[in-house]
Design a protein around this motif. Structure first.
Motif, PDB file in Angstrom:
ATOM      1  N   LYS A  28       0.887  -1.221   0.021  1.00 41.94           N
ATOM      2  CA  LYS A  28       0.132   0.061  -0.043  1.00 41.94           C
ATOM      3  C   LYS A  28       0.922   1.265  -0.138  1.00 41.94           C
ATOM      4  CE  LYS A  28      -4.328  -1.815   1.980  1.00 41.94           C
ATOM      5  NZ  LYS A  28      -5.249  -1.508   3.328  1.00 41.94           N
ATOM      6  N   LEU A  29       1.798   1.206   0.668  1.00 39.49           N
ATOM      7  CA  LEU A  29       2.766   2.323   0.909  1.00 39.49           C
ATOM      8  C   LEU A  29       3.642   2.682  -0.575  1.00 39.49           C
ATOM      9  CD1 LEU A  29       4.399   2.072   4.317  1.00 39.49           C
ATOM     10  CD2 LEU A  29       2.373   3.915   3.580  1.00 39.49           C
ATOM     11  N   ILE A  30       4.023   1.460  -1.144  1.00 44.24           N
ATOM     12  CA  ILE A  30       4.576   1.431  -2.465  1.00 44.24           C
ATOM     13  C   ILE A  30       3.612   1.915  -3.443  1.00 44.24           C
ATOM     14  CG2 ILE A  30       5.629   0.158  -4.119  1.00 44.24           C
ATOM     15  CD1 ILE A  30       7.240  -1.560  -1.992  1.00 44.24           C
ATOM     16  N   GLU A  31       2.468   1.453  -3.581  1.00 39.43           N
ATOM     17  CA  GLU A  31       1.742   2.207  -4.475  1.00 39.43           C
ATOM     18  C   GLU A  31       1.239   3.704  -4.087  1.00 39.43           C
ATOM     19  OE1 GLU A  31      -1.860  -0.285  -4.213  1.00 39.43           O
ATOM     20  OE2 GLU A  31      -0.933  -2.093  -5.122  1.00 39.43           O
ATOM     21  N   LYS A  32       1.168   4.240  -2.822  1.00 39.65           N
ATOM     22  CA  LYS A  32       0.908   5.188  -2.572  1.00 39.65           C
ATOM     23  C   LYS A  32       2.178   6.348  -3.088  1.00 39.65           C
ATOM     24  CE  LYS A  32       0.149   8.649   1.159  1.00 39.65           C
ATOM     25  NZ  LYS A  32       0.242   8.634   2.852  1.00 39.65           N
ATOM     26  N   PHE A  33       3.313   5.883  -2.844  1.00 37.28           N
ATOM     27  CA  PHE A  33       4.362   6.695  -3.194  1.00 37.28           C
ATOM     28  C   PHE A  33       4.602   6.568  -4.747  1.00 37.28           C
ATOM     29  CE2 PHE A  33       8.986   7.880  -4.210  1.00 37.28           C
ATOM     30  CZ  PHE A  33       9.025   9.022  -3.198  1.00 37.28           C
ATOM     31  N   GLN A  34       4.074   5.478  -5.322  1.00 36.68           N
ATOM     32  CA  GLN A  34       4.344   5.509  -6.832  1.00 36.68           C
ATOM     33  C   GLN A  34       3.631   6.655  -7.744  1.00 36.68           C
ATOM     34  OE1 GLN A  34       3.849   1.838  -8.310  1.00 36.68           O
ATOM     35  NE2 GLN A  34       4.156   2.234 -10.469  1.00 36.68           N
ATOM     36  N   LYS A  35       2.608   7.129  -6.997  1.00 40.23           N
ATOM     37  CA  LYS A  35       1.732   8.144  -7.656  1.00 40.23           C
ATOM     38  C   LYS A  35       2.699   9.473  -7.882  1.00 40.23           C
ATOM     39  CE  LYS A  35      -2.655   6.467  -5.760  1.00 40.23           C
ATOM     40  NZ  LYS A  35      -3.542   6.715  -4.643  1.00 40.23           N
ATOM     41  N   VAL A  36       3.609   9.613  -7.398  1.00 39.58           N
ATOM     42  CA  VAL A  36       4.530  10.886  -7.579  1.00 39.58           C
ATOM     43  C   VAL A  36       5.320  10.837  -8.653  1.00 39.58           C
ATOM     44  CG1 VAL A  36       4.957  11.054  -4.907  1.00 39.58           C
ATOM     45  CG2 VAL A  36       6.511  10.238  -6.281  1.00 39.58           C
ATOM     46  N   SER A  37       5.289   9.799  -9.427  1.00 43.08           N
ATOM     47  CA  SER A  37       5.938   9.749 -10.867  1.00 43.08           C
ATOM     48  C   SER A  37       5.724  10.966 -11.538  1.00 43.08           C
ATOM     49  CB  SER A  37       5.844   8.489 -11.468  1.00 43.08           C
ATOM     50  OG  SER A  37       6.378   8.559 -12.770  1.00 43.08           O
ATOM     51  N   GLY A  38       4.500  11.599 -11.637  1.00 43.33           N
ATOM     52  CA  GLY A  38       3.978  12.580 -12.581  1.00 43.33           C
ATOM     53  C   GLY A  38       4.731  13.670 -12.046  1.00 43.33           C
ATOM     54  N   GLN A  39       5.269  14.086 -10.765  1.00 43.58           N
ATOM     55  CA  GLN A  39       5.592  15.187 -10.386  1.00 43.58           C
ATOM     56  C   GLN A  39       7.310  15.302 -10.768  1.00 43.58           C
ATOM     57  OE1 GLN A  39       4.292  17.322  -8.544  1.00 43.58           O
ATOM     58  NE2 GLN A  39       2.403  16.341  -8.485  1.00 43.58           N
ATOM     59  N   LEU A  40       7.756  14.329 -11.707  1.00 47.25           N
ATOM     60  CA  LEU A  40       8.885  14.370 -12.029  1.00 47.25           C
ATOM     61  C   LEU A  40       8.947  14.159 -13.804  1.00 47.25           C
ATOM     62  CD1 LEU A  40      11.034  11.901  -9.891  1.00 47.25           C
ATOM     63  CD2 LEU A  40      11.251  14.225 -10.014  1.00 47.25           C
ATOM     64  N   SER A  41       7.841  14.475 -14.436  1.00 48.01           N
ATOM     65  CA  SER A  41       7.712  14.035 -15.740  1.00 48.01           C
ATOM     66  C   SER A  41       8.616  15.017 -16.724  1.00 48.01           C
ATOM     67  CB  SER A  41       6.418  13.923 -16.146  1.00 48.01           C
ATOM     68  OG  SER A  41       5.630  15.239 -15.863  1.00 48.01           O
ATOM     69  N   HIS A  42       8.569  16.297 -15.921  1.00 50.45           N
ATOM     70  CA  HIS A  42       9.310  17.570 -16.701  1.00 50.45           C
ATOM     71  C   HIS A  42      10.667  17.246 -16.587  1.00 50.45           C
ATOM     72  CE1 HIS A  42       9.183  18.329 -12.623  1.00 50.45           C
ATOM     73  NE2 HIS A  42      10.405  19.003 -12.430  1.00 50.45           N
ATOM     74  N   ARG A  43      11.306  16.435 -15.830  1.00 52.25           N
ATOM     75  CA  ARG A  43      12.748  16.075 -15.880  1.00 52.25           C
ATOM     76  C   ARG A  43      12.993  15.013 -16.775  1.00 52.25           C
ATOM     77  NH1 ARG A  43      15.530  17.987 -11.376  1.00 52.25           N
ATOM     78  NH2 ARG A  43      17.239  17.066 -11.986  1.00 52.25           N
TER      79      ARG A  43
END
Length: 575
Positions: free
Chosen positions: A15-30
């Protein structure tokens, strides 16, 4: 150039891994070209890719020999590493894989052989541990936070905040440092509980805990002594520029007109073997010394440079501040951020890589403060507000690095340079470069920040750096002998913005709205803010202080109050 992030837990928790995985979009500009991940029941490694080398085969994570790698940066000695370890079973042509190669063959200590700019995470399946690392100059960023269930890390602070594993709390200790310096130093950031990997630092993490750390230090790099003449300078600088030009996509030059960008322009022109170099130059409104068109035309013809001139106006200044504050999640009030953002916005339409001149002042002795003999004496370090009598009784945390540097066996000028290598360069200039370019999916490369150049030029005699009241004396003479039409001994302004003209025009606005801003009232009374705003028309020391207040105010609005960064500074602050 890419974005990386991950979560390392002490126990299995999908559950914690799936929760953190959602931040991927915050790095898309990089990394707008590709994104992927590796995970198991305890660990997650995210990667967003900006494709520069091995366009078709260099996607990450790279998995090989029970190792998993996510990395951000460029490894300039990748060909040499591959040549040394020819029998290693390479999976890609990506330069990042040489990080894995060194670790696989030599362990953690082998990672010190890397030459380049990088931040990485290696997961060792057999040992069930993770190694986080950052290059010795801190060119590429990496942040982490200790949470109840383990550790989270990211190329930027924003994903850590957005994950909601970390609370958004301001560190008052670091806020003072920001007000004084315009940036924060050391391991701690302005957010409580969010830390930087220090330049050259490697952390070993097992079961969600840091079990060991190593720190590669600049003063332990090899000291090389040579006869210093133009042939030596040309050979060493040409080699560094050459390796920094390795790319499978086109690159451009960010040209300020100063010594460092002129130096790089000379070598880029020489190395491009007749091809035209495209350069982007900013012209700042109301500034006296914008390079004249006649000089640019001569240089353009002689060195096959195509100049793209971009105007930066007073309106651009106020319009860009909110956007810059949003993107600089590790806040710095360096106004050179603003024209750099505009250059990146234009250049990124055609290029993925920009070659820049950061690091030349630190390496060759360019700053005026290096000419002060009392640099390390008591009270020399006066920040913006200490000069006005504020914060006199507060302990300035970076004084610990001052003590460390004072005890090194270095010359006077080298100690001053060293201080900037540990503070100003990684925590101001390189944060600026990283966020400005990565916000537009561009990679910034810095040929003057390089291990080999440091070993060859940092330890030369002080008189080669400071001579006859000139900094960069050696390099000025080199350019004078090599670059036609350019006067290397006149003052250059770079990306300097005339805030002494632009800020006083709006003193009434500041007087009305700045005293209302919550983050300023942590340390300043409303009357103190008003008096400061009144004084900017006649007190130059106050102008810098008010600028620091302006930037942190808008940063606070867009970061803590979730105000959209659309519109200019005045609209947002008065809304």
């Amino acid at each position: 150039m890419c974005g990386i992030a991950g979560i390392l837990l002490n126990n299995s928790n999908k559950k914690l891994i799936e929760k953190f995985q959602k931040v991927s979009g915050q790095l898309s500009h990089r990394g707008p070209d590709y994104s992927s991940f590796y995970k198991n029941s305890k660990n997650l490694f995210l990667h967003t890719r900006l494709s520069i080398i091995d366009l078709n085969g260099g996607n990450q994570p790279i998995i090989n020999n029970d190792l998993v790698l996510v990395a951000n940066g460029e490894i300039y000695n990748d060909p040499e590493i591959r040549s040394t370890y020819k029998t290693y079973n390479y999976k890609t042509e990506s330069d990042s894989e040489s990080i894995m190669t060194l670790y696989y063959n030599e362990g953690v200590n082998g990672l010190e052989k890397l030459r380049g700019m990088y931040a990485f995470a290696i997961y060792d399946k057999k040992k069930d541990c993770t190694i986080l690392g950052r290059d010795i100059f801190g060119i590429k960023p990496l942040y982490f936070s200790l949470i109840k269930d383990g550790i989270i890390f990211s190329s930027e602070i924003t994903p850590l905040i957005k994950s909601k594993f970390v609370k958004k709390n301001i560190s008052e200790e670091k806020l003072i440092e920001y007000f004084e310096l315009q940036y924060t130093t050391g391991k701690k950031t302005i957010f409580e509980g969010i830390f930087r990997l220090r330049p050259g630092e490697i952390l070993i993490i097992q079961n969600g805990k840091i079990t060991n750390s190593k720190l590669q230090k600049l003063n332990l790099l090899k000291k090389k002594t040579h006869k210093i003449d133009n042939n030596f300078i040309e050979k060493k600088l040409e080699e560094s520029v050459s390796v920094h030009l390795r790319s499978d996509v086109p690159y451009c030059l960010f040209f300020s007109g100063g010594i460092d960008s002129m130096l790089i322009m000379y070598f880029m022109s020489k190395l491009n073997l007749g091809s035209r170099v495209e350069a982007f130059k900013v012209n700042i409104e109301n500034r006296k010394n914008n390079s004249n068109n006649t000089l640019l035309k001569k240089i353009s013809h002689e060195y096959k440079i195509k100049f793209n001139e971009i105007n930066f106006t007073e309106d651009d200044f106020w319009n860009t501040i909110p956007f810059a504050a949003k993107k600089i999640d590790d806040p710095i009030a360096d106004y050179a951020i603003l024209p750099t953002f505009k250059l990146a916005s234009v250049a990124s339409k055609k290029f993925k890589v920009a070659i820049t001149g950061e690091g030349g002042d630190e390496l060759f002795g360019g700053y005026g403060r290096y000419r002060h003999h009392n640099f390390f004496k008591k009270n020399f370090f006066k920040g913006a507000f200490r000069k006005l009598g504020k914060f006199n009784n507060n302990y300035w945390k970076f004084e610990t690095s001052q003590t460390f540097i004072e005890n090194l066996s270095l010359t006077r000028v080298q100690k001053q340079q060293f201080f900037d290598y540990y503070n100003w360069l990684p925590n101001n200039l390189l944060v600026k470069l990283d966020r400005c370019l990565m916000s537009y999916g561009m990679e910034g490369r810095t040929p003057l920040i390089d291990k080999k150049l440091f070993e060859n030029f940092f330890f030369i005699k002080d008189e080669y750096k400071i001579n006859n009241s000139f900094g960069k004396f050696l390099i000025r003479n080199f350019i004078k002998s090599k670059v036609k039409y350019y006067d290397a001994f006149t003052k250059k302004e770079g990306f300097t913005i005339p805030i002494e003209k632009w800020l006083p025009k709006h003193s009434k606005f500041f007087l009305e709205f700045l005293p209302k801003i919550e983050i300023l009232r942590i340390f300043f009374s409303q009357d103190e803010i008003r008096e400061l705003c009144k004084s900017i028309s006649h007190n130059k020391k106050a102008i810098r202080c008010v600028w620091h207040m302006i930037f942190i105010s808008i940063w606070y609005y867009v970061t803590f109050n979730n105000v959209k960064a659309n519109g200019n500074f005045f609209d947002i602050i008065s809304s």
